[in-house]
Design a protein around this motif. Structure first.
Motif, mmCIF file in Angstrom:
data_model
loop_
_atom_site.group_PDB
_atom_site.id
_atom_site.type_symbol
_atom_site.label_atom_id
_atom_site.label_comp_id
_atom_site.label_asym_id
_atom_site.label_seq_id
_atom_site.Cartn_x
_atom_site.Cartn_y
_atom_site.Cartn_z
ATOM 1 N N ALA A 61 0.835 -1.208 0.000
ATOM 2 C CA ALA A 61 0.000 0.000 0.000
ATOM 3 C C ALA A 61 0.865 1.251 0.000
ATOM 4 C CB ALA A 61 -0.929 -0.010 1.214
ATOM 5 N N ALA A 62 1.943 1.238 0.813
ATOM 6 C CA ALA A 62 2.835 2.395 0.881
ATOM 7 C C ALA A 62 3.540 2.626 -0.451
ATOM 8 C CB ALA A 62 3.865 2.195 1.992
ATOM 9 N N ALA A 63 4.031 1.556 -1.072
ATOM 10 C CA ALA A 63 4.725 1.692 -2.356
ATOM 11 C C ALA A 63 3.780 2.187 -3.436
ATOM 12 C CB ALA A 63 5.337 0.349 -2.761
ATOM 13 N N ALA A 64 2.555 1.645 -3.456
ATOM 14 C CA ALA A 64 1.574 2.087 -4.461
ATOM 15 C C ALA A 64 1.234 3.553 -4.276
ATOM 16 C CB ALA A 64 0.315 1.225 -4.363
ATOM 17 N N GLY A 65 1.024 3.969 -3.019
ATOM 18 C CA GLY A 65 0.726 5.378 -2.758
ATOM 19 C C GLY A 65 1.858 6.281 -3.188
ATOM 20 N N ALA A 66 3.106 5.857 -2.904
ATOM 21 C CA ALA A 66 4.272 6.664 -3.272
ATOM 22 C C ALA A 66 4.396 6.806 -4.781
ATOM 23 C CB ALA A 66 5.539 6.031 -2.689
ATOM 24 N N ILE A 67 4.233 5.707 -5.506
ATOM 25 C CA ILE A 67 4.403 5.732 -6.964
ATOM 26 C C ILE A 67 3.302 6.534 -7.636
ATOM 27 C CG2 ILE A 67 4.449 4.305 -9.045
ATOM 28 C CD1 ILE A 67 5.671 2.069 -7.242
ATOM 29 N N VAL A 68 2.049 6.283 -7.249
ATOM 30 C CA VAL A 68 0.920 6.993 -7.864
ATOM 31 C C VAL A 68 0.948 8.469 -7.482
ATOM 32 C CG1 VAL A 68 -1.589 7.179 -7.932
ATOM 33 C CG2 VAL A 68 -0.515 4.926 -7.982
ATOM 34 N N GLY A 69 1.181 8.755 -6.199
ATOM 35 C CA GLY A 69 1.209 10.154 -5.748
ATOM 36 C C GLY A 69 2.302 10.952 -6.421
ATOM 37 N N ASP A 70 3.494 10.373 -6.527
ATOM 38 C CA ASP A 70 4.599 11.063 -7.198
ATOM 39 C C ASP A 70 4.285 11.309 -8.671
ATOM 40 O OD1 ASP A 70 6.542 11.827 -5.444
ATOM 41 O OD2 ASP A 70 7.647 9.949 -5.514
ATOM 42 N N SER A 71 3.631 10.354 -9.310
ATOM 43 C CA SER A 71 3.294 10.508 -10.725
ATOM 44 C C SER A 71 2.282 11.635 -10.923
ATOM 45 C CB SER A 71 2.739 9.195 -11.286
ATOM 46 O OG SER A 71 3.743 8.194 -11.316
ATOM 47 N N ILE A 72 1.303 11.708 -10.025
ATOM 48 C CA ILE A 72 0.329 12.810 -10.102
ATOM 49 C C ILE A 72 1.039 14.135 -9.856
ATOM 50 C CG2 ILE A 72 -1.712 13.839 -9.029
ATOM 51 C CD1 ILE A 72 -2.676 10.993 -8.431
ATOM 52 N N GLY A 73 1.924 14.161 -8.847
ATOM 53 C CA GLY A 73 2.691 15.371 -8.583
ATOM 54 C C GLY A 73 3.544 15.775 -9.769
ATOM 55 N N TYR A 74 4.098 14.783 -10.466
ATOM 56 C CA TYR A 74 4.905 15.056 -11.664
ATOM 57 C C TYR A 74 4.072 15.789 -12.716
ATOM 58 C CZ TYR A 74 7.462 14.113 -16.007
ATOM 59 O OH TYR A 74 8.109 14.240 -17.210
ATOM 60 N N TYR A 75 2.869 15.300 -12.985
ATOM 61 C CA TYR A 75 2.040 15.923 -14.017
ATOM 62 C C TYR A 75 1.517 17.289 -13.577
ATOM 63 C CZ TYR A 75 2.168 11.930 -17.139
ATOM 64 O OH TYR A 75 2.596 10.960 -18.008
ATOM 65 N N ILE A 76 1.279 17.450 -12.292
ATOM 66 C CA ILE A 76 0.884 18.773 -11.786
ATOM 67 C C ILE A 76 2.021 19.758 -12.006
ATOM 68 C CG2 ILE A 76 0.359 20.106 -9.709
ATOM 69 C CD1 ILE A 76 -1.139 17.657 -8.655
ATOM 70 N N GLY A 77 3.246 19.353 -11.660
ATOM 71 C CA GLY A 77 4.405 20.225 -11.856
ATOM 72 C C GLY A 77 4.676 20.503 -13.317
#
Length: 214
Positions: A61-77
């Motif tokens: 769960a932690a790894a999935a949250g980190a990967i998905v959250g970072d990817s969303i943050g990437y596209y926001i940036g």
């Protein structure tokens, strides 16, 4: 006596909620919102050491949250550009100009390694996704470093907390799934309250001159 005072923790539906809380808090933190992602992971790993959760699901769960959250943050940036950090700097001290400049220096110097090792550093854990997108790092490279870092961080922190669970429990006391849920809900509620206060503050300030004149 200790067993009588221990909190009984269901391992069915409530455990699923706990895994979701882990993924959600870490995911939102990875998008650039300062939430206690690592604390949430440690709390869940301590629960797993008590037999109330399964450590492999906690790490997943932690790894999935980190990967998905970072990817969303990437596209926001990537979409918002540098102006994103200018706006965040006016709202959060975590995004001060000095810290942004240091994070940007790390990205220019170390590239994808900043994404990987940044997962283990509190501030870079928040900056990594949006900063990589803002600097137009190629997404395939970002995704590889992001996934590797997210998995390595989740496994390392989760396993260490799991194996020291007995000693950590003496320090932190009894931990329950409810406590984990409260951490997640409390963090999100605090952020929502902060946003509401920031939104209404200009209106309050605009009313002060009128009150003084009256």
């Amino acid at each position: 006596m200790g067993e009588a005072l221990a909190i009984a923790i269901p391992t069915g539906g409530l455990a699923v909620v706990a895994y979701l809380v882990v993924g959600l808090v870490i995911g939102v933190e990875s998008m650039g919102v300062p939430l206690p992602g690592e604390t949430t992971l440690i709390a869940a790993a301590l629960l797993a050491s008590q037999g109330d959760l399964r450590i492999e699901f906690v790490i997943g769960a932690a790894a999935a949250g980190a990967i998905v959250g970072d990817s969303i943050g990437y596209y926001i940036g990537r979409r918002a550009g540098r102006s994103l950090f200018d706006r965040l700097g006016r709202r959060f001290k975590h995004f001060s100009a000095d810290r942004i400049a240091r994070a940007e220096k790390y990205f220019h110097r170390y590239g994808v390694w900043t994404v990987f090792f940044g997962r283990f550093v509190a501030l870079l854990r928040i900056f990594a996704g949006p900063m990589a997108g803002t600097l137009r790092m190629p997404y395939p490279k970002f995704l590889i470093a992001n996934a590797a870092g997210g998995i390595a961080w989740s496994a390392t922190i989760g396993i260490v907390a799991f194996h020291i669970g007995d000693n950590a429990d003496k320090i932190f006391g009894q931990v329950s799934v409810w406590a984990l849920v409260v951490i997640g809900v409390g963090a999100v509620a605090a952020y929502a309250y902060y946003k509401i206060r920031r939104r209404h503050r200009p209106a309050e300030l605009s009313l002060e001159p009128e009150s003084a004149e009256a």
